[in-house]
Write a protein that holds these residues in place. Structure first.
Motif, PDB file in Angstrom:
ATOM      1  N   SER A  15      10.169  17.154  -5.199  1.00  4.77           N
ATOM      2  CA  SER A  15       9.140  16.503  -4.234  1.00  4.77           C
ATOM      3  C   SER A  15       9.824  15.299  -3.306  1.00  4.77           C
ATOM      4  N   TRP A  16       9.300  15.416  -1.849  1.00  6.00           N
ATOM      5  CA  TRP A  16       9.895  14.263  -1.072  1.00  6.00           C
ATOM      6  C   TRP A  16       8.608  13.155  -1.081  1.00  6.00           C
ATOM      7  N   LEU A  17       8.898  12.068  -1.653  1.00 10.14           N
ATOM      8  CA  LEU A  17       7.832  11.056  -1.285  1.00 10.14           C
ATOM      9  C   LEU A  17       7.803  10.474   0.090  1.00 10.14           C
ATOM     10  N   PRO A  18       7.200   9.603   0.330  1.00 15.83           N
ATOM     11  CA  PRO A  18       7.134   8.849   1.790  1.00 15.83           C
ATOM     12  C   PRO A  18       8.635   8.638   2.549  1.00 15.83           C
ATOM     13  N   GLN A  28       0.754  -1.232  -0.069  1.00 14.39           N
ATOM     14  CA  GLN A  28      -0.160  -0.055   0.007  1.00 14.39           C
ATOM     15  C   GLN A  28       0.921   1.017   0.064  1.00 14.39           C
ATOM     16  N   LEU A  29       2.127   1.137   0.326  1.00 15.46           N
ATOM     17  CA  LEU A  29       3.054   2.224   0.237  1.00 15.46           C
ATOM     18  C   LEU A  29       3.098   2.993  -1.258  1.00 15.46           C
ATOM     19  N   PHE A  30       2.955   4.434  -1.262  1.00 20.74           N
ATOM     20  CA  PHE A  30       3.006   5.159  -2.293  1.00 20.74           C
ATOM     21  C   PHE A  30       4.372   5.110  -2.893  1.00 20.74           C
ATOM     22  N   LEU A  31       4.919   4.134  -3.562  1.00 21.01           N
ATOM     23  CA  LEU A  31       6.217   4.110  -3.995  1.00 21.01           C
ATOM     24  C   LEU A  31       6.364   3.214  -5.102  1.00 21.01           C
ATOM     25  N   ARG A  32       6.917   3.424  -5.917  1.00 21.13           N
ATOM     26  CA  ARG A  32       7.406   2.426  -7.262  1.00 21.13           C
ATOM     27  C   ARG A  32       8.970   2.868  -7.381  1.00 21.13           C
ATOM     28  N   ARG A  45      11.352  13.043  -6.353  1.00 15.04           N
ATOM     29  CA  ARG A  45      11.137  13.386  -7.681  1.00 15.04           C
ATOM     30  C   ARG A  45      11.356  14.905  -8.103  1.00 15.04           C
TER      31      ARG A  45
END
Lengths: 582, 582
Positions: free
Chosen positions: A43-46, A7-11, A35
């Motif tokens: 941007s800093w993703l989780p 479920q983590l917003f991560l690719r 990103r």
């Protein structure tokens, strides 16, 4: 709380981003930490945000430990305070300027010396209130000419900046050293390899200043150090080792020679070695005279002559630092035309000084040194022009390049150069800003005391890149426990329902023990999961895989690569122990 | 850690700041929580920053609890995405725009719908990845025309904004309701008195939308509610209760009258009551026709006629919301000159429609209602012009003012109005942004699915002002335990060395028990300390004062003013219990 990779917003990405050149940039993008939104703006993703917050936490803890107090000033600032200190102008193109709907000038804060000085002035009025140190952790803005390497040199970036205010220079020194030690603790906790170098203070103003440079071949700052003595300095701040002066008695007279077509050092050396001067001449025996024009803030342009040994080039950064805060420019054709005494290729100290040009020399040009240099006439040079006898410079200047092998100023060995990334900078600012805003308190004797200020910065977002840069290996990131987004990465690498339940139970127990757990519960192959675990860089991996049927969990250290098998009954305790001891 | 007031960077002020009008602004400045740097731009001093972080923490916990994932996008943004959605232009003067050194257009983010849509598009590509909700807590920037009331309406302010992405409208509704409930928990934990009102979506686009308004007489938003039914709506979103239509059979014929010098409703009503029409006429019997011109984005200006009962004014905000996203303007002399059929003071529905002007009416103008209105000739009005018989409007429009006593649209009682401060806003955005950037994933059936977006905001820094506004009393601030900068304020109000030691020991024990303690160890009089404790607003006060000699500590509740004496041996436990139960 358990974070589930499903479920983590991560690719994660298989390929390096096209615009990335340095490893930290490639890996932080590939691993889904940051990103790009615009040049130098990210941007800093989780996962990236978690690491950023960890670095913030370490810095905050160490600032609090020295009694610094956290506040937050705006990033959107009025022009006036920076106008008062002339930095509205001095910052040049690096400052983001804008206007509001009423036409008022605003700017995005690159650093906050002015506002902190004004803040202290606004609250404090007695010597009893001092000393005080304030800090903030905040977005800063600089319109870099060349934003670079992802978050390493951004235009919007997170910085911790702090400011000390003391009643006297002794107090400033104490505040400075408290910061110096706090920074050493911060970088030690973060596991960063760094060196402290003497620095110049640049546009900040002030006197003593040191930089903390992370050792890195991709660094933009060059520094030198002496292995024997530990002396280290930013190239701009290197002090030249000064040779002993030579008695003037018995030195040969200077002689002007006809030296047609010798406008360069190379052609001059050739001529000299063909002129039977009785010794072999190298470029180091010649004195090269460079002309620049300088301008102090608000003042007129003025000529300046600089004499350096002919085997060295002028280092523009060192020259700039030496002339700070004056601007400088090289001479153009119009300048030569306006000053006909300047004979290109044949300029000498005597002609310059005779025409009222200030003349500064490299510190190696000590009294008694004899030079081959220009004679101020086309096709003429003078041999054996002796400093302190035939000409007396107006002073010295640190403008010549520094070279590997140059003697250390402490005389204890040669200098060697290396590259680093600035991660911290501490300044004994002095009175520049407190003078500008008359930041006084009432002293013990009833008279006003002007406060003396220090300024100290740590690049928080940059440290994320620096740690990635110093710690990564060819498989991916490797985070020290102190900044890792998670304590442990639990991998379900067995399709068996019982194994899956076992992994869930393990994750739950670790979570209850207060660890932060990333659980890889995706429907992906074990191979994909292992690859991602290496890329993401969590320091400890717990694999519930083939061994589960035999009651085994595999633990893997991301730094050493070492794997150990533990019984599933011991797994929780062993993981907790490893995390606590890391 | 114990915070000592003797060393805290804090100076309370005796007088209200000259520029402050509302209580929260006055008190937050006087108590040293915030300081003004520029219009609508504030610093957060230590206590203010602590409260701000507390509010952030509560919001973060509740967002995490609904599975939202935290990221951070830049505040400095490129123009292009906002150009795509036309918001670069639509935001008008409220947007801070700037250029970088290369001349590229940048802006400071007022809200991030575009960037979040692009961020999801960048990472996700399968229906399996959805739904996802992302949020950030971050500085936002809006160049308000009238920054106001300190941090209540700033130009730089802290906001939590979150965005949900779902595969279909049902999913969006679920995400929307999850946010609605999370917001209810947030505001309950913060102790804020609020009402949820139906809202229009403004420049955001989208359909369903509700606002959370903190009840406050200084609020800028007017809302109405029906006490009987609980219906509540922002004034812009109030739906008019529509009366039943009237059968046309038997209604009197319309008659044009000569009505010289009756260009206003008042003069028209006077004429009508002198004209022996057989009934008493009020302004509500007349139909007032207002002309505006509207322009859709990029389109031409177009005339629009609006008919409303003569006893009501047009509410510009309601009209603007009804026409959104079209701009509108009142007609100027040039417009009247260009349209000679517009007879000022005598405009009627028939003349407008005959000349191709779109004509919308107030929802009360139902079929069968008879009106006195303009007859499109100087000094002429028509009586008994019947809607649905003599003219057929092109539709209805919610442009008339809402008044206390108007019937609720659910028919359950009258509306009453009140003022509020917007603290949260939730939107079912729909496809506006995902269409603009083609945010698709591969659906279960192999075909692309366009995602549907929700947008949700909480004003974090504004909440600090709102809590101060709702909770304060005439002595100062009063913080609910959840957001207070400290759990307990320990006052040394006895010069005796033993009492001082006792207070220090009490503070230390409370600190060890995990409470955050503010220790007033200043060399000030007890009176000064008590006054400051009231101004600063920490919920629980522990006084080591005169009673200490008899082994007593006094505890005081800042909200109720209630004081209790406890023995010094029980003081620690009692304070801990009070804090835990608060």
């Amino acid at each position: 709380m358990i974070t589930r990779l499903s479920q983590l917003f991560l690719r994660t990405l298989r390929d390096d981003p096209a615009d990335a050149e340095v490893p930290s940039h490639k890996l932080l993008v590939r691993a889904g930490y940051v990103r790009r939104i615009a040049p130098g703006v990210y941007s800093w993703l989780p996962l990236g945000l978690k690491v950023l917050r960890q670095v913030e936490r370490v810095v905050r803890e160490e600032m609090d430990a020295i009694g610094a107090q956290e506040i937050i000033l705006p990033a959107l600032l009025p022009r006036e305070p920076y106008e008062t200190t002339n930095r509205w102008t001095e910052y040049g193109d690096s400052l983001f300027r804008l206007k509001d709907r009423k036409g008022a000038d605003l700017m995005l804060g690159p650093t906050h010396e002015e506002l902190f000085a004004l803040t202290v002035k606004g609250e404090y009025n007695s010597y009893k209130d001092l000393p005080v140190t304030l800090y903030q952790i905040q977005n800063k803005y600089r319109d870099e000419e060349r934003p670079r390497a992802g978050i390493l040199r951004g235009r919007e970036f997170v910085m911790k900046d702090s400011y000390s205010f003391d009643l006297d220079e002794d107090g400033l020194k104490k505040s400075y050293h408290a910061h110096r030690e706090a920074y050493q603790r911060i970088f030690a906790r973060l596991g960063v390899k760094y060196v402290i170098v003497a620095a110049t203070s640049g546009a900040m103003g002030g006197s003593a200043s040191e930089e903390f440079l992370a050792e890195s071949p991709i660094g933009e700052d060059t520094y030198v150090r002496c292995v024997e003595s530990g002396y280290a300095a930013n190239v701009e701040a290197v002090i030249t080792a000064v040779p002993d002066s030579i008695p003037l008695d018995g030195l040969p007279e200077s002689v002007v020679h006809s030296t047609p077509e010798t406008p360069t050092i190379a052609t001059l050396v050739d001529w000299a070695n063909g002129a039977e001067l009785g010794r072999t001449i190298t470029a180091a025996d010649t004195l090269k005279n460079i002309l620049v024009k300088t301008r102090t803030p608000g003042g007129e342009w003025e000529l300046l002559g600089i004499g350096i040994p002919g085997d060295r080039e002028v280092d523009d950064k060192r020259l700039g630092a030496a002339l700070e805060p004056a601007e400088f420019e090289l001479l153009g054709d119009a300048d030569f035309a306006a000053n006909p005494f300047l004979v290109k290729g044949y300029i000498g100290p005597k002609g310059l000084q005779a025409n009222g040009v200030r003349y500064l020399v490299d510190p190696r040009v000590v009294s008694g040194t004899a030079w081959i240099t220009g004679a101020d006439a086309p096709g003429k040079h003078v041999v054996d022009l002796v400093a302190g006898r035939d000409f007396t410079p107006d002073g010295t200047i640190e403008a010549a390049e520094v070279r590997d092998g140059d003697p250390s100023p402490d005389g204890r060995g040669p200098l060697v150069s290396a590259r680093g990334i600035e991660i911290g900078h501490i300044f004994q600012l002095g009175y520049k800003y407190t003078d500008a805003f008359a930041v006084d308190v009432l002293g013990e004797n009833g008279k006003p005391v002007r406060l003396v200020q220090g300024s100290y910065g740590v690049g928080i977002s940059r440290l994320v890149a620096v740690i990635a840069e110093q710690m990564h290996d060819d498989k991916g990131l490797r985070w020290p426990a102190e900044v890792s987004p998670f304590d442990v990465y639990v991998v379900i690498a067995n399709k068996d329902a019982e194994a899956r339940e076992g992994a869930e139970a393990l994750a739950t127990q670790l979570d209850h023990a207060g660890l932060s757990v990333l659980l890889d519960d995706r429907k992906a192959s074990p191979g994909v999961k292992f690859k991602d675990s290496e890329l993401l860089g969590i320091p400890l991996l717990a694999v519930v895989g083939r061994g589960w049927a035999e009651g085994k969990v595999e633990l893997k250290d991301r730094f050493t690569g070492e794997t150990t098998e533990v019984s599933k009954d011991d797994a929780v305790d062993t993981v907790i122990e490893k995390v606590r001891n890391s």
